[in-house]
Design a protein around this motif. Structure first.
Motif, mmCIF file in Angstrom:
data_model
loop_
_atom_site.group_PDB
_atom_site.id
_atom_site.type_symbol
_atom_site.label_atom_id
_atom_site.label_comp_id
_atom_site.label_asym_id
_atom_site.label_seq_id
_atom_site.Cartn_x
_atom_site.Cartn_y
_atom_site.Cartn_z
ATOM 1 N N ARG A 209 0.858 -1.235 -0.026
ATOM 2 C CA ARG A 209 -0.044 -0.081 0.053
ATOM 3 C C ARG A 209 0.831 1.295 -0.007
ATOM 4 O O ARG A 209 0.484 2.406 -0.094
ATOM 5 N N GLY A 210 1.964 1.219 0.225
ATOM 6 C CA GLY A 210 3.087 2.226 0.262
ATOM 7 C C GLY A 210 3.065 3.202 1.352
ATOM 8 O O GLY A 210 3.563 4.187 1.477
ATOM 9 N N LEU A 211 2.740 2.343 2.604
ATOM 10 C CA LEU A 211 2.557 2.987 4.226
ATOM 11 C C LEU A 211 3.836 2.740 4.802
ATOM 12 O O LEU A 211 4.114 3.484 5.654
ATOM 13 N N VAL A 212 4.501 1.500 4.254
ATOM 14 C CA VAL A 212 5.750 1.261 5.034
ATOM 15 C C VAL A 212 6.782 0.499 4.260
ATOM 16 O O VAL A 212 6.444 0.282 3.083
ATOM 17 N N GLU A 213 7.916 0.910 4.587
ATOM 18 C CA GLU A 213 9.002 0.303 3.629
ATOM 19 C C GLU A 213 10.082 -0.271 4.643
ATOM 20 O O GLU A 213 10.179 -0.209 5.886
ATOM 21 N N ARG A 214 10.724 -1.292 4.085
ATOM 22 C CA ARG A 214 12.009 -1.911 4.938
ATOM 23 C C ARG A 214 13.161 -1.410 4.397
ATOM 24 O O ARG A 214 13.501 -1.018 3.526
ATOM 25 N N ARG A 215 14.202 -1.065 5.686
ATOM 26 C CA ARG A 215 15.472 -0.229 5.451
ATOM 27 C C ARG A 215 16.450 -1.054 6.205
ATOM 28 O O ARG A 215 15.902 -1.640 7.203
ATOM 29 N N PRO A 216 17.584 -1.122 5.725
ATOM 30 C CA PRO A 216 18.712 -1.477 6.555
ATOM 31 C C PRO A 216 18.866 -0.837 8.147
ATOM 32 O O PRO A 216 18.519 0.579 7.798
ATOM 33 N N ASP A 217 19.097 -1.362 8.982
ATOM 34 C CA ASP A 217 19.242 -0.860 10.484
ATOM 35 C C ASP A 217 20.811 -0.016 10.218
ATOM 36 O O ASP A 217 21.531 -0.767 9.890
ATOM 37 N N PRO A 218 20.946 1.046 10.526
ATOM 38 C CA PRO A 218 22.373 1.700 10.263
ATOM 39 C C PRO A 218 23.368 1.328 11.319
ATOM 40 O O PRO A 218 24.569 1.432 11.113
#
Length: 143
Positions: free
Chosen positions: A79-88
């Motif tokens: 739905r474009g409400l959440v994304e997955r990203r690497p933990d810095p």
């Protein structure tokens, strides 16, 4: 002095807490439905709007299985409400984080929850503080 679990006052308080929870969930589910979200999706989005976190931590906070959270995050991501990203701090870990649209939706959800907010606004700061402290104590959290 210890309180019996069946004394009339305790039973009344338990019943009132149940009524508050039921009304809150009804209000929450209606607010979620206005955004074409399930209650679970809205809870995950609301939690992630506070801070991005690994799905395992979301599951711990919501007291459910990590596999359930994976499915919910998948649907929110579509739905474009959440994304997955690497933990810095650890690039092996993926964080679930709200997108700009996700933050906007989470804010709209919070703003539409009138049931809890309106009655609380009628309490004084002292009364709200006392209620907060009593609820924390009931949950075994520091006041």
């Amino acid at each position: 002095m210890a309180t019996s679990r069946t004394d009339p006052l305790t039973l009344e308080v338990v019943d009132l807490i149940g009524s508050v929870v039921a009304r809150y969930y009804t209000d929450f589910e209606q607010a979620a439905a206005q955004h074409s979200l399930t209650g679970a999706q809205a809870r995950v989005l609301g939690l992630l709007s506070l801070e991005p976190m690994p799905m395992r931590r979301v599951a711990q906070k919501l007291k459910c299985e990590p596999s359930n959270i994976t499915g919910i995050v998948d649907r929110l991501e579509v739905r474009g409400l959440v994304e997955r990203r690497p933990d810095p701090n650890d690039r092996r870990v993926k964080l679930a984080a709200p997108t700009e649209d996700g933050m906007k939706t989470a804010r709209q959800l919070r703003d539409s929850l009138d049931f809890a907010r309106e009655p609380l606004a009628e309490l004084s700061v002292r009364e709200r503080t006392m209620l907060r402290d009593l609820l924390r104590r009931m949950l075994g959290e520091p006041a």
